[in-house]
Structures are given as structure tokens and as C-alpha cells.
Write a protein that holds these residues in place. Structure first.
Motif, mmCIF file in Angstrom:
data_model
loop_
_atom_site.group_PDB
_atom_site.id
_atom_site.type_symbol
_atom_site.label_atom_id
_atom_site.label_comp_id
_atom_site.label_asym_id
_atom_site.label_seq_id
_atom_site.Cartn_x
_atom_site.Cartn_y
_atom_site.Cartn_z
ATOM 1 N N GLY A 126 76.753 8.487 76.924
ATOM 2 C CA GLY A 126 77.759 9.172 77.734
ATOM 3 C C GLY A 126 77.221 9.860 78.958
ATOM 4 O O GLY A 126 77.930 10.008 79.950
ATOM 5 N N ASP A 127 75.972 10.317 78.910
ATOM 6 C CA ASP A 127 75.455 11.126 80.011
ATOM 7 C C ASP A 127 74.333 10.440 80.796
ATOM 8 O O ASP A 127 73.982 10.890 81.886
ATOM 9 N N CYS A 128 73.787 9.372 80.273
ATOM 10 C CA CYS A 128 72.651 8.722 80.941
ATOM 11 C C CYS A 128 72.898 7.220 81.125
ATOM 12 O O CYS A 128 71.940 6.432 81.241
ATOM 13 N N SER A 129 74.151 6.823 81.100
ATOM 14 C CA SER A 129 74.546 5.417 81.322
ATOM 15 C C SER A 129 73.897 4.476 80.332
ATOM 16 O O SER A 129 73.763 3.263 80.596
ATOM 17 N N GLY A 130 73.446 5.022 79.232
ATOM 18 C CA GLY A 130 72.817 4.203 78.205
ATOM 19 C C GLY A 130 71.414 3.783 78.548
ATOM 20 O O GLY A 130 70.814 2.959 77.851
ATOM 21 N N ASN A 131 70.873 4.350 79.636
ATOM 22 C CA ASN A 131 69.577 3.892 80.125
ATOM 23 C C ASN A 131 68.483 4.953 80.006
ATOM 24 O O ASN A 131 67.575 5.026 80.831
ATOM 25 N N ALA A 132 68.534 5.800 79.005
ATOM 26 C CA ALA A 132 67.517 6.836 78.836
ATOM 27 C C ALA A 132 66.866 6.729 77.475
ATOM 28 O O ALA A 132 67.478 6.275 76.501
ATOM 29 N N ALA A 133 65.598 7.077 77.463
ATOM 30 C CA ALA A 133 64.884 7.087 76.194
ATOM 31 C C ALA A 133 65.369 8.256 75.349
ATOM 32 O O ALA A 133 65.403 8.195 74.121
ATOM 33 N N SER A 134 65.771 9.341 76.018
ATOM 34 C CA SER A 134 66.273 10.530 75.299
ATOM 35 C C SER A 134 67.076 11.379 76.261
ATOM 36 O O SER A 134 67.027 11.200 77.472
ATOM 37 N N VAL A 135 67.780 12.336 75.708
ATOM 38 C CA VAL A 135 68.593 13.254 76.510
ATOM 39 C C VAL A 135 68.597 14.617 75.818
ATOM 40 O O VAL A 135 68.532 14.689 74.583
ATOM 41 N N ALA A 136 68.648 15.650 76.604
ATOM 42 C CA ALA A 136 68.646 17.004 76.040
ATOM 43 C C ALA A 136 69.497 17.919 76.905
ATOM 44 O O ALA A 136 69.767 17.618 78.070
ATOM 45 N N VAL A 137 69.901 19.005 76.357
ATOM 46 C CA VAL A 137 70.653 20.025 77.099
ATOM 47 C C VAL A 137 69.697 20.665 78.118
ATOM 48 O O VAL A 137 68.537 20.922 77.816
ATOM 49 N N ASN A 138 70.198 20.892 79.345
ATOM 50 C CA ASN A 138 69.350 21.492 80.370
ATOM 51 C C ASN A 138 69.037 22.955 80.054
ATOM 52 O O ASN A 138 69.642 23.565 79.155
ATOM 53 N N GLY A 139 68.089 23.493 80.833
ATOM 54 C CA GLY A 139 67.623 24.861 80.557
ATOM 55 C C GLY A 139 68.700 25.909 80.664
ATOM 56 O O GLY A 139 68.653 26.933 79.984
ATOM 57 N N ALA A 140 69.693 25.673 81.518
ATOM 58 C CA ALA A 140 70.769 26.637 81.696
ATOM 59 C C ALA A 140 71.814 26.534 80.624
ATOM 60 O O ALA A 140 72.682 27.405 80.500
ATOM 61 N N GLY A 141 71.765 25.463 79.842
ATOM 62 C CA GLY A 141 72.747 25.256 78.796
ATOM 63 C C GLY A 141 74.114 24.904 79.314
ATOM 64 O O GLY A 141 75.138 25.132 78.661
ATOM 65 N N THR A 142 74.109 24.268 80.525
ATOM 66 C CA THR A 142 75.395 23.948 81.158
ATOM 67 C C THR A 142 75.641 22.453 81.281
ATOM 68 O O THR A 142 76.692 22.026 81.745
ATOM 69 N N GLY A 143 74.670 21.648 80.895
ATOM 70 C CA GLY A 143 74.820 20.200 80.999
ATOM 71 C C GLY A 143 73.625 19.508 80.399
ATOM 72 O O GLY A 143 72.872 20.097 79.625
ATOM 73 N N CYS A 144 73.453 18.238 80.785
ATOM 74 C CA CYS A 144 72.413 17.418 80.166
ATOM 75 C C CYS A 144 71.367 16.970 81.194
ATOM 76 O O CYS A 144 71.672 16.834 82.366
#
Length: 212
Positions: free
Chosen positions: A194-212
Motif C-alpha cells: 500500500g505504501d511502497c508500490s509493492g517494490n520495497a524490501a521493508s517498510v516502517a513508520v517514520n520517526g515522526a509517527g505520521t507516515g511510512c
């Protein structure tokens, strides 16, 4: 016949009377005058003043007895009352801020112990219990209800303490989101699809806790 009666008065606690049957005091018999029931009076002869629930225990005792020294009264207070004369009464309204399921005299007989109603805590049930908030401490923070079921923990805003610094009782809940979730209620989840177009090895919440 020919006998004499005389009064002593040797002690403030009692009088003595001596009776003779002849001209000589050698045949005298001495009688001590006391109250009619031994140990039943707080003041000795001739006062003979008794202890009473009404007079010595404010009318709030199950029983009363002369104290061990024989100088006053010891009250056994009725349930809910305490003090030397049982003049004090424990009440939910007066001793527990109106926020207790019940109240009783403490073990020392010197005050009251409140059993707080749900949502309340403290010696007088005046503060919100852990995880509860609002003017009447009726709201409870839960992971399922306030954090979309996606939090590691939840606390009353200002800290998950018995009393917090927003009108003393807090106004809402703060969620600590589980891994990959973010937002005030942890309703958003970071995913590769949903957030990396299916093209990421991994995904995490950003440091601000406002997105990915």
C-alpha cells in the motif's frame, strides 16, 4: 439497746459506718458503704453515676462499660461510628467524595476506609483510577476501544497515573502503536503493497509517527 452508731468518712470514694451493741467500741462492726453494683459506676459512692450509651457514647454505641481505672467509660461503637464517644460517623458522601461502593471504620478505629467505585481511587476516592478519565472518571482507555486494537499500550493523556494534570482527571487517551501502525488511534498501517508500490524490501513508520 445501749449501742451507738457513728459515721467515719475516711475516703472520698466511700463512707464507713460503725455499729456497737454495748458501751465499748470493742464490739463495733464496721460497714463500708458503696454503690449497689460493684464496677458499674464511673463515679464512686456517694455519686454512683453510671455509664450510659446515650450520655457517654453519643447514642451510637452497641455497649458501654466502666474503664479499667474506674474513672470513666469505654464505648464499643456501633458499626460505622468511631471515636472515644462514638461521635464520628463514616459516610460515603462525607469521607469518600461520594464515589465509593462502601465505607467502614478503619482497623485502628481512628477514621474511615473507603472501597472506591469503579473508575475512582485514593484514600477519599477523589482521583481517577489508572486508565480512567473525565470529570466523573467514567471513561476508560482501552486498546480495543481507543487504539483500533493496534496498540502495545494505552494511557490517559498526561500519563497513566491515578491523577493527571488536565483538570486533575485527563480528557482522553494516548496510544502507543504496535509496530507498523501509526496515527492518534493507530488506525493506519504501513505495508509494502500500500505504501511502497509493492517494490520495497521493508517498510516502517517514520520517526515522526505520521507516515511510512
Amino acid at each position: 439497746p445501749g449501742g451507738r452508731v457513728g459515721w467515719g468518712g475516711f475516703s472520698p470514694a466511700q463512707d464507713e459506718i460503725f455499729v456497737t451493741t454495748g458501751a465499748s467500741d470493742s464490739t463495733a462492726r464496721v460497714y463500708t458503704l458503696t454503690c449497689d453494683v460493684a464496677g458499674a459506676y464511673k463515679l464512686p459512692y456517694p455519686q454512683c453515676e453510671q455509664c450510659t450509651v446515650a450520655g457517654d457514647c453519643s447514642g451510637n454505641a452497641a455497649s458501654v462499660a466502666v474503664n479499667g481505672a474506674g474513672t470513666g467509660c469505654t464505648c464499643t461503637c456501633s458499626a460505622g461510628y468511631y471515636g472515644a464517644t462514638c461521635a464520628n460517623q463514616c459516610t460515603v458522601a462525607g469521607d469518600c467524595s461520594g464515589n465509593a461502593a462502601s465505607v467502614a471504620v478503619n482497623g485502628a478505629g481512628t477514621g474511615c476506609t473507603c472501597t472506591c467505585s469503579a473508575g475512582w481511587t485514593g484514600a477519599t476516592c477523589a482521583a481517577c483510577a489508572t486508565s480512567y478519565y473525565g470529570a466523573t472518571c467514567a471513561n476508560q482507555c482501552t486498546v480495543a476501544g481507543d487504539c483500533s486494537g493496534n496498540a502495545a499500550s494505552v494511557a490517559v493523556n498526561g500519563g497513566n497515573a491515578a491523577s493527571v494534570a488536565v483538570n486533575g482527571r485527563g480528557t482522553g487517551c494516548d496510544c502507543t502503536c504496535s509496530t507498523s501502525y501509526y496515527g492518534a488511534t493507530c488506525a493506519n498501517q504501513c505495508t509494502v503493497a500500500g505504501d511502497c508500490s509493492g517494490n520495497a524490501a521493508s517498510v516502517a513508520v517514520n520517526g515522526a509517527g505520521t507516515g511510512c
